[in-house]
Design an enzyme around this catalytic site. Structure first.
Site, PDB file in Angstrom:
ATOM      1  N   CYS A 148       0.833  -1.199   0.000  1.00  0.00           N
ATOM      2  CA  CYS A 148       0.000   0.000   0.000  1.00  0.00           C
ATOM      3  C   CYS A 148       0.872   1.255   0.000  1.00  0.00           C
ATOM      4  O   CYS A 148       1.393   1.655   1.039  1.00  0.00           O
ATOM      5  CB  CYS A 148      -0.937  -0.010   1.215  1.00  0.00           C
ATOM      6  SG  CYS A 148      -1.962   1.469   1.314  1.00  0.00           S
ATOM      7  N   CYS A 151      -0.439   4.135   2.130  1.00  0.00           N
ATOM      8  CA  CYS A 151      -0.211   3.945   3.568  1.00  0.00           C
ATOM      9  C   CYS A 151       1.257   4.195   3.918  1.00  0.00           C
ATOM     10  O   CYS A 151       1.564   4.865   4.901  1.00  0.00           O
ATOM     11  CB  CYS A 151      -0.535   2.516   4.005  1.00  0.00           C
ATOM     12  SG  CYS A 151      -2.014   1.818   3.282  1.00  0.00           S
ATOM     13  N   ASP A 152       2.154   3.622   3.151  1.00  0.00           N
ATOM     14  CA  ASP A 152       3.554   3.549   3.588  1.00  0.00           C
ATOM     15  C   ASP A 152       4.519   4.431   2.798  1.00  0.00           C
ATOM     16  O   ASP A 152       5.622   4.713   3.276  1.00  0.00           O
ATOM     17  CB  ASP A 152       4.043   2.091   3.514  1.00  0.00           C
ATOM     18  CG  ASP A 152       3.239   1.189   4.445  1.00  0.00           C
ATOM     19  OD1 ASP A 152       2.810   1.690   5.498  1.00  0.00           O
ATOM     20  OD2 ASP A 152       3.017   0.024   4.107  1.00  0.00           O
TER      21      ASP A 152
END
Ligand code: NDP
Length: 370
Positions: A148, A151-152
């Site tokens: 992701c 997300c990261d």
């Protein structure tokens, strides 16, 4: 052993942000929800709490200015759901029967009868299955390997570094494009010389100077150390068989997601990829009284906060349905628990026996009384 039968107004399947938000809302509405979640299983890759349980730092969940660890966030969700009377059952659901209400769910030890069902069973990112990909400490998952980018990608470990994205579909193009905001360079490793992604997504990625494509190539292994995280990958050219070690600081696997809908196949409308179809105006599925929220019905946004948002919508939809109020269906009709249909133009009510009644007169009468 005779199975125990449980009767509930609201049963929720899944304990990620969507399921637990639905539990918080229906709990506060005094509906005493039952939340069924799968036991942790390394082989089936399930863990109560969903995908955030395999994430480290979550920086984009609103309300946590300093960020929060994924498992810690899910623990808070769970405690909040418990506080409002959610009952939890950790069990595998082996079969569902959705053709009539109450809906029936079977586990090895229980028969669960549900007046409304909220499906929040999530989706799982697909993984390559190569050495080094597993979650830490076995591999570098959460320590340089991610599925992701949203997300990261912004994490310090990836800033101004060389990153690798694996895949050739829209997800890979989107992830690679997003990562160029932070990375020095993004290499898209694809097993063929032709992309599967839509033309517009391909064109944007191909025109991006920070993205380079590595065609006809498979990622065979992710390399690194526990201290430094990912330091490189071993690539294999599928045409020549030549292998090389390619230095990079992060690997984003973007080869698709699998919505967890196998249990419902043949009973509920799902799209060609496997996501449950919901109404644009609500979380209703094609079965009145069955609602779906979170990643099991969302192939586009797939964020914890959007999952929680749709979990809240499912709870409100279920509450309305149990209160005998109309709920919007994917067809545009609205349906009540008694089986009345209100046409999309709101002018006609169709009773379960087919009788048609004007909805306009009822509205006018109510206004007159006011
Ligand atoms: P896709 O199935 O479309 O693409 C998966 C890609 O990963 C393919 O290029 C495939 O290669 C590759 N792949 C699959 N398995 C492996 C493997 N084991 N090893 C190496 N490569 C592999 O999945 P996406 O997640 O990209 O897209 C799913 C759906 O979601 C699509 O309908 C897409 O349009 C949609 N979507 C839309 C977005 C948007 O509009 N913003 C964003 C993201 C997704 P190969 O091509 O050789 O099969």
């Amino acid at each position: 052993m005779e199975k125990q039968t449980i009767h509930k107004d609201v049963v929720i399947i899944g304990s990620g942000p969507a399921g637990l938000t639905a539990a918080i809302y229906t709990g506060r509405a005094n509906l005493a929800p039952l939340l069924v979640d799968a036991p942790a299983d390394a082989v089936k890759q399930t863990s109560p709490g969903g995908q955030l349980m395999i994430t480290t730092e979550v920086e984009n969940y609103p309300g946590f200015a300093e960020g929060i660890q994924g498992p810690e966030l899910m623990e808070e969700f769970r405690k909040q759901a418990e506080r409002f009377g959610t009952e939890f059952l950790e069990a595998w659901i082996t079969k569902v029967e959705l053709h009539q209400r109450p809906f029936t769910l079977h586990t090895d030890e229980h028969i669960i009868k549900a007046q409304t069902l909220i499906i929040a069973s999530g989706a799982s990112a697909k993984w390559l299955g190569v050495p080094g990909e597993a979650k830490t400490p076995e591999g570098f998952g959460g320590n340089g390997v991610s599925a992701c980018a949203t997300c990261d990608g912004p994490l310090p470990a990836f800033r101004n570094k060389v990153l690798v994205v694996v895949g050739g579909g829209d997800t890979a193009m989107e992830e690679a494009t997003f990562l160029t905001r932070y990375a020095a360079k993004v290499y898209v490793v694809h097993r063929r010389a032709k992309l599967r992604a839509s033309k517009i997504m391909q064109d944007k990625a191909l025109a991006n100077e920070k993205i380079e494509f590595v065609w006809n190539t498979a990622l065979e292994e992710i390399l690194g150390t526990p201290e430094d995280g990912v330091t490189g990958v071993r690539l294999k050219n599928l045409q020549t068989g030549a292998e090389q070690v390619f230095p990079c600081a992060g690997v984003f696997i973007a080869i698709g997601h699998k919505p967890n809908t196998d249990l419902f196949r043949g009973q509920i409308e799902i799209d060609e990829v496997g996501y449950i179809k919901t109404s644009g105006h609500s979380t209703s599925t094609n079965i009145a009284g069955v609602f779906a929220c979170g990643d099991v019905q969302d192939s586009v946004y797939r964020q914890a906060v959007t999952a929680a948002g749709t979990g809240c919508m499912s709870a409100i939809d279920a509450e309305r349905f149990l209160d005998h109020l109309p709920v919007a269906m994917p067809t545009g009709d609205e349906v009540t628990i008694e089986g009345e249909h209100i046409t999309p133009d709101h002018k006609t009510i169709i009773e379960p026996d087919g009788t048609m009644i004007s909805n306009v007169a009822a509205a006018t009468a109510a206004l007159d009384e006011c």
